[in-house]
Motif scaffolding. Structure first.
Motif, PDB file in Angstrom:
ATOM      1  N   MET A   1       0.802  -1.214   0.000  1.00  0.00           N
ATOM      2  CA  MET A   1       0.000   0.000   0.000  1.00  0.00           C
ATOM      3  C   MET A   1       0.839   1.270   0.000  1.00  0.00           C
ATOM      4  SD  MET A   1      -3.247  -0.821   2.461  1.00  0.00           S
ATOM      5  CE  MET A   1      -4.041   0.678   1.876  1.00  0.00           C
ATOM      6  N   SER A   2       1.966   1.243   0.748  1.00  0.00           N
ATOM      7  CA  SER A   2       2.754   2.470   0.858  1.00  0.00           C
ATOM      8  C   SER A   2       4.160   2.140   1.345  1.00  0.00           C
ATOM      9  CB  SER A   2       2.078   3.449   1.820  1.00  0.00           C
ATOM     10  OG  SER A   2       2.812   4.645   1.912  1.00  0.00           O
ATOM     11  N   GLN A   3       5.102   2.978   0.977  1.00  0.00           N
ATOM     12  CA  GLN A   3       6.481   2.859   1.439  1.00  0.00           C
ATOM     13  C   GLN A   3       7.028   4.266   1.652  1.00  0.00           C
ATOM     14  OE1 GLN A   3       9.008   0.545  -1.112  1.00  0.00           O
ATOM     15  NE2 GLN A   3      10.774   0.644   0.270  1.00  0.00           N
ATOM     16  N   GLN A   4       7.372   4.576   2.899  1.00  0.00           N
ATOM     17  CA  GLN A   4       7.904   5.890   3.246  1.00  0.00           C
ATOM     18  C   GLN A   4       9.175   5.706   4.074  1.00  0.00           C
ATOM     19  OE1 GLN A   4       5.036   8.441   5.151  1.00  0.00           O
ATOM     20  NE2 GLN A   4       3.441   8.062   3.624  1.00  0.00           N
ATOM     21  N   GLU A   5      10.258   6.178   3.520  1.00  0.00           N
ATOM     22  CA  GLU A   5      11.564   6.082   4.185  1.00  0.00           C
ATOM     23  C   GLU A   5      11.838   4.630   4.578  1.00  0.00           C
ATOM     24  OE1 GLU A   5      11.194   8.890   7.346  1.00  0.00           O
ATOM     25  OE2 GLU A   5      11.446  10.620   6.044  1.00  0.00           O
ATOM     26  N   GLU A   6      11.891   4.325   5.883  1.00  0.00           N
ATOM     27  CA  GLU A   6      12.225   2.964   6.326  1.00  0.00           C
ATOM     28  C   GLU A   6      10.985   2.114   6.619  1.00  0.00           C
ATOM     29  OE1 GLU A   6      14.855   3.124   9.641  1.00  0.00           O
ATOM     30  OE2 GLU A   6      16.577   3.800   8.463  1.00  0.00           O
ATOM     31  N   THR A   7       9.807   2.644   6.420  1.00  0.00           N
ATOM     32  CA  THR A   7       8.575   1.940   6.789  1.00  0.00           C
ATOM     33  C   THR A   7       7.805   1.502   5.544  1.00  0.00           C
ATOM     34  OG1 THR A   7       8.409   3.222   8.839  1.00  0.00           O
ATOM     35  CG2 THR A   7       6.412   2.105   8.087  1.00  0.00           C
ATOM     36  N   VAL A   8       7.414   0.226   5.545  1.00  0.00           N
ATOM     37  CA  VAL A   8       6.619  -0.354   4.460  1.00  0.00           C
ATOM     38  C   VAL A   8       5.328  -0.911   5.059  1.00  0.00           C
ATOM     39  CG1 VAL A   8       6.594  -1.980   2.534  1.00  0.00           C
ATOM     40  CG2 VAL A   8       8.752  -1.006   3.308  1.00  0.00           C
ATOM     41  N   LEU A   9       4.213  -0.773   4.332  1.00  0.00           N
ATOM     42  CA  LEU A   9       2.935  -1.268   4.823  1.00  0.00           C
ATOM     43  C   LEU A   9       2.260  -2.106   3.744  1.00  0.00           C
ATOM     44  CD1 LEU A   9       0.375   0.501   7.027  1.00  0.00           C
ATOM     45  CD2 LEU A   9      -0.434  -0.477   4.890  1.00  0.00           C
ATOM     46  N   TRP A  10       1.898  -3.362   4.115  1.00  0.00           N
ATOM     47  CA  TRP A  10       1.169  -4.265   3.228  1.00  0.00           C
ATOM     48  C   TRP A  10      -0.231  -4.517   3.781  1.00  0.00           C
ATOM     49  CZ3 TRP A  10       6.434  -5.488   4.084  1.00  0.00           C
ATOM     50  CH2 TRP A  10       7.244  -5.592   2.931  1.00  0.00           C
TER      51      TRP A  10
END
Length: 669
Positions: free
Chosen positions: A390-399
């Motif tokens: 769904m999203s990837q920001q800097e060091e954080t990824v969300l599935w």
């Protein structure tokens, strides 16, 4: 006394002797009369034989009639017995079974008492205290012993419960131990002497939430506004935006209530979300020092020892709305992605997996090709699990996990792990080996989180929802009503006055115990989660670890789907937590449940484990059949507990045992 006893016997003997002479005289007289009667009867019979006669035909008919009558009587008796047995089996089966269970319980108690008596006075003495090195010991977690047994490849950190893993002594608190501060103060400030951590470990901890710790003389404080860290609030806000929400307060509206925080640091992520009505369960590896689980529990937050090594977690499939890993130390690309498969198993359809790691930083790929290779593996494997990035920001990824089962069938052949067969897809595994197949797809509980009622409505399931667990609404309503009554009674009884010599019982003139008197509660036989629901409904500032024993019916999926946290457990084994982690332990019907099984452990083993889990001055509430409670009360003196039995007005067959663990202070050497 010794002289009077023979005299008394002599008098009786004389009196009996006089009676025997009278009896002899009457017997002689009766004998004479009998002889005269026999002679007269013989003459009468001879007279009858001469005058009337006795044909053989009449004699045969009489004998035949008697035989037929006997046959009819036997047939009628057998028929009546058959119908009586049939009526008993159909109408009174429950009463007979109940009576049988009570006889069985009494037999177990009798055998227990005989065993205790046969062992002599040495077995009845008080239990000794453990040596100092056991003050933070957890049976079943012994790294050095596991290494000696040649466990390797991180499996030495796994739970290994053998026959000799029980603890037969009472664990003393550390020197300078202090009773934890009440919630919510205890969430932000803990006593450094209560946990096994050094000042050096505080200052050198580099995890996301560990860096928020500050050492202040005898205390460790956790500040969400620390200058050392951007703030958990900002981090939570970022995750909410990645989902498409305004902020973390909207997690509830998105169907998120329960979160499994893997390698949770010291629980600051969960501490912040608790104010948003989100319940976060922390799991981390066993650590002999500086334990994440121990400090999280000390702060009054849900936590237990659990690891991604070789075994499945003791949770059912489709248990949590979100899984979170912020620099949790797990290499998700190892072992062909089998750890990601376990994440998928416990994640509800439509649930979220949040991963924060330097490995996911795109900028680092330009400098390190190995990192890029590892990231590519995780990204591709997640896609083959039918997760949406769904999203990837800097060091954080969300599935986001798929909500549709047909996604698995639409994958290219050979791409990703297969779906587990029905035989493999065990809904509630208990520390089984990790499986290389996708689980949960055969469950009747496959329902996207966005289609479930939001919290707190989800705790009250309707008739159709209860049918998924084989329950009727009447059963849940009865359990809820009983739990409400029990919580009201418990709260009025939990007062030091009950163990004092004060002549009166707690009444209206006594101050009621505060709402935050307790924080960490362990329900050893949670059934449907009724105690948890009643405590929250009563406005108590508690969280409950709902334990479903492996020896009884498994309603853990129901408990988790209601928005609570819990775990499967075998109470003949040590619970996966550190000593002194719960304020109250509750056991309703557990003794009856355990005595009905072929027990591998004794009631004393169970109580010794309860003592290990309980904080000093903590409470034990045991409700069960009266004979079992009486036996339990006899054991409390060996454990040095203050105890009292309370009669239950609504049920004369049950009793309530209330105990308090004393605060034994260890003297500094």
């Amino acid at each position: 006394m010794s002289r009077h006893l023979p005299l008394h016997r002599g008098v009786s003997g004389l009196r009996n002797l006089s009676n025997s002479n009278d009896f002899w005289d009457s017997e002689v007289k009766d004998k004479t009369e009998k002889e005269d009667l026999d002679r007269n009867r013989a003459s009468d019979q001879s007279y009858l034989s001469l005058s009337v006669g006795s044909p053989r035909s009449r004699h045969k008919l009489t004998v035949l009639f008697l035989k037929l009558s006997l046959v009819v009587i036997v047939i009628l008796a057998l028929t009546g017995s058959f119908w009586w047995t049939l009526s008993i089996s159909t109408l009174s089966r429950g009463h007979i079974f109940h009576g049988y269970r009570r006889l069985q319980e009494q037999l177990v108690l009798d055998l227990w008492d005989i065993g205790e008596l046969s062992l002599g006075a040495s077995r009845m003495k008080e239990i000794d205290f453990c040596p100092e090195e056991s003050e933070n010991h957890i049976p079943c977690f012994n790294i050095s012993e596991n290494l000696a047994l040649r466990y390797s490849d991180s499996s030495e950190y796994d739970r290994q419960c053998g026959q000799g893993s029980r603890q037969s002594c009472l664990v003393l608190p550390p020197v300078n131990y202090k009773i934890p501060l009440r919630w919510p103060t205890g969430r932000d400030v803990i006593w450094v002497a209560n946990v096994k951590i050094t000042g050096q470990e505080v200052f050198t901890s580099g995890s996301l939430t560990k860096r928020m710790m500050m050492l202040e003389e005898e205390q460790i404080s956790f500040r969400s506004a620390s200058l050392m860290f951007d703030g958990v609030e900002d981090y939570s806000h970022q995750i909410a935006e990645m989902i498409g929400l305004r902020n973390e307060s909207n997690f509830i509206q998105a169907g998120v209530r329960t979160i499994l925080d893997i390698g949770c640091g010291y629980g600051s992520f969960g501490a912040h979300l608790f104010s948003k009505q989100l319940l976060t369960m922390c799991i981390a590896n066993y650590e002999s020092s500086g334990s994440q689980v121990q400090l999280t529990l000390e702060r009054g937050l849900p936590a237990m020892i659990g690891s991604f090594n070789a075994k499945q977690l003791p949770y059912p499939s489709l248990s949590f709305d979100m899984l979170h890993c912020a620099r949790c130390g797990i290499d998700w690309d190892e072992k062909d992605g089998i750890f990601l498969i376990e994440v998928d198993r416990v994640l509800k359809p439509g649930g979220y997996f949040v991963w924060t790691s330097p490995l996911t930083n795109v900028q680092s790929f330009l400098r390190n090709k190995e990192k890029q290779k590892r990231w590519n593996f995780v990204r591709d494997f997640a896609e083959n699990l039918c997760w949406e990035l769904m999203s990837q920001q800097e060091e954080t990824v969300l599935w986001k996990k798929t909500s549709k089962k047909n996604c698995y069938n639409s994958r290219k052949p050979g791409s990703g792990p297969p779906i587990c067969s029905k035989g493999q897809d065990v809904e509630s595994p208990y520390y089984q080996p990790l499986q290389n197949c996708i689980g949960g797809t055969h469950s009747r509980r496959w329902l996207p989180i966005e289609e479930r009622p939001t919290w707190p409505s989800r705790s009250n399931l309707n008739k159709n929802e209860l049918a998924l667990y084989g329950l009727h609404s009447e059963e849940l309503n009865e359990d809820t009503a009983n739990s409400r009554t029990a919580v009201r009674n418990y709260w009025s009884l939990l007062s030091p006055l009950i163990f004092s010599d004060h002549p009166k019982r707690p009444g209206d003139e006594d101050p009621s115990p505060p709402y935050n008197m307790l924080r960490n509660v362990l329900d050893m036989n949670a059934r449907y989660g009724g105690l948890n629901a009643a405590l929250l409904e009563g406005g108590k500032s508690v969280w409950v670890m709902n334990v479903v024993p492996t020896s009884g019916p498994n309603y853990l999926p129901l408990i988790l789907d209601r928005g609570y946290v819990g775990v499967l457990h075998d109470w003949c084994e040590a619970f996966p937590t550190y000593p002194r982690t719960y304020d109250m332990v509750h056991a309703d019907g557990l003794l009856s449940l355990e005595t009905s099984q072929h027990r591998r452990c004794t009631m004393l083993d169970l109580f010794t484990e309860i003592d290990r889990l309980l904080r000093p001055e903590g409470w034990i509430l045991i409700r069960d059949a009266a004979p079992l409670v009486e036996s339990a009360r006899a054991l409390t003196t060996r454990l040095k507990w203050d105890a009292r039995i309370i009669e239950i007005e609504s049920n004369s067959d049950e009793r309530l045992l209330i105990c308090q663990k004393p605060f034994f202070k260890k003297q500094a050497m």
